[in-house]
Design a protein around this motif. Structure first.
Motif, PDB file in Angstrom:
ATOM      1  N   UNK A   3       0.809  -1.210   0.000  1.00 41.32           N
ATOM      2  CA  UNK A   3       0.000   0.000   0.000  1.00 41.32           C
ATOM      3  C   UNK A   3       0.851   1.273   0.000  1.00 41.32           C
ATOM      4  N   UNK A   4       2.056   1.231   0.590  1.00 39.74           N
ATOM      5  CA  UNK A   4       2.877   2.426   0.707  1.00 39.74           C
ATOM      6  C   UNK A   4       3.776   2.675  -0.504  1.00 39.74           C
ATOM      7  N   UNK A   5       3.706   1.840  -1.526  1.00 34.32           N
ATOM      8  CA  UNK A   5       4.505   2.058  -2.726  1.00 34.32           C
ATOM      9  C   UNK A   5       3.880   3.159  -3.583  1.00 34.32           C
ATOM     10  N   UNK A   6       4.730   3.831  -4.342  1.00 33.75           N
ATOM     11  CA  UNK A   6       4.251   4.882  -5.230  1.00 33.75           C
ATOM     12  C   UNK A   6       3.607   4.271  -6.465  1.00 33.75           C
ATOM     13  N   UNK A   7       2.546   4.898  -6.940  1.00 28.01           N
ATOM     14  CA  UNK A   7       1.900   4.424  -8.162  1.00 28.01           C
ATOM     15  C   UNK A   7       2.736   4.832  -9.368  1.00 28.01           C
ATOM     16  N   UNK A   8       2.506   4.160 -10.468  1.00 31.02           N
ATOM     17  CA  UNK A   8       3.184   4.500 -11.727  1.00 31.02           C
ATOM     18  C   UNK A   8       2.884   5.955 -12.080  1.00 31.02           C
ATOM     19  N   UNK A  55       2.161  14.891  -1.189  1.00 31.42           N
ATOM     20  CA  UNK A  55       3.388  15.341  -0.533  1.00 31.42           C
ATOM     21  C   UNK A  55       4.667  14.631  -0.973  1.00 31.42           C
ATOM     22  N   UNK A  56       4.596  13.334  -1.224  1.00 34.48           N
ATOM     23  CA  UNK A  56       5.804  12.608  -1.641  1.00 34.48           C
ATOM     24  C   UNK A  56       6.265  13.100  -3.004  1.00 34.48           C
TER      25      UNK A  56
END
Length: 184
Positions: A3-8, A55-56
């Motif tokens: 869940x905490x991974x960045x989407x494409x 934010x990321x």
């Protein structure tokens, strides 16, 4: 997928965002009378990207974009201000993540939230963090760096308020309004 991974989508936004940040920083700056301080058109773009992608993405666009700008412009990186660009992207992204849907228009409440977020974040970033890091990392004179931080922060606040709000409003108009389709 965790869940905490960045989407494409977010990763692409970071790459394109950092590249546009570099281009704007290199070719669309307006000099000021204060040495090594200019009016940046890259910060309205950063504020919009942080508001749209979070934010990321905002933090990485600001950090990577500023680091690449310094390296390609001067051959070295001024880390204190690079960190602040990341902090500004992060702060605006955090404070505008609940800005809501931009479906068809940008409300006065959303404009107010966007601008309060950018004013607070940039005042802290350029008014305090950048000068303090300049003093701690580079042993720069306090009067010089606080003047630079004040001028840069004020210029960025104004450009984001004018250009950033206009970009965000134009983007909102490109989005489909909720419940705009009706069944006949």
């Amino acid at each position: 997928m965790k869940k905490n991974q960045l989407s494409i989508r977010t990763i692409v936004a970071i790459g394109i965002g950092a590249a546009v940040f570099v281009i704007l920083s290199r070719f669309a700056d307006i000099p000021t009378p204060i040495p090594n301080t200019s009016i940046k058109t890259s910060y309205p773009f950063l504020a919009v990207m942080a508001s749209l992608f979070g934010p990321t993405a905002g933090m990485l666009i600001g950090f990577i974009g500023h680091a690449l700008t310094d390296f390609t412009s001067y051959g070295s990186v001024w880390w204190s201000w690079v960190v602040v660009s990341g902090v500004v992207g992060l702060g605006i992204g955090l404070l505008t993540k609940n800005i809501g849907s931009l479906s068809g228009s940008l409300s006065k409440k959303q404009i107010l939230q966007f601008n309060l977020a950018q004013i607070l974040t940039q005042a802290i970033g350029f008014g305090l963090v950048a000068p303090i890091l300049d003093i701690l990392i580079y042993a720069e004179p306090a009067k010089k760096v606080f003047t630079q931080g004040f001028v840069a922060g004020l210029a960025n606040i104004i450009t984001v308020a004018v250009i950033g709000t206009a970009i965000l409003a134009a983007y909102a108009k490109t989005q489909t309004k909720a419940n705009s389709l009706t069944k006949e």
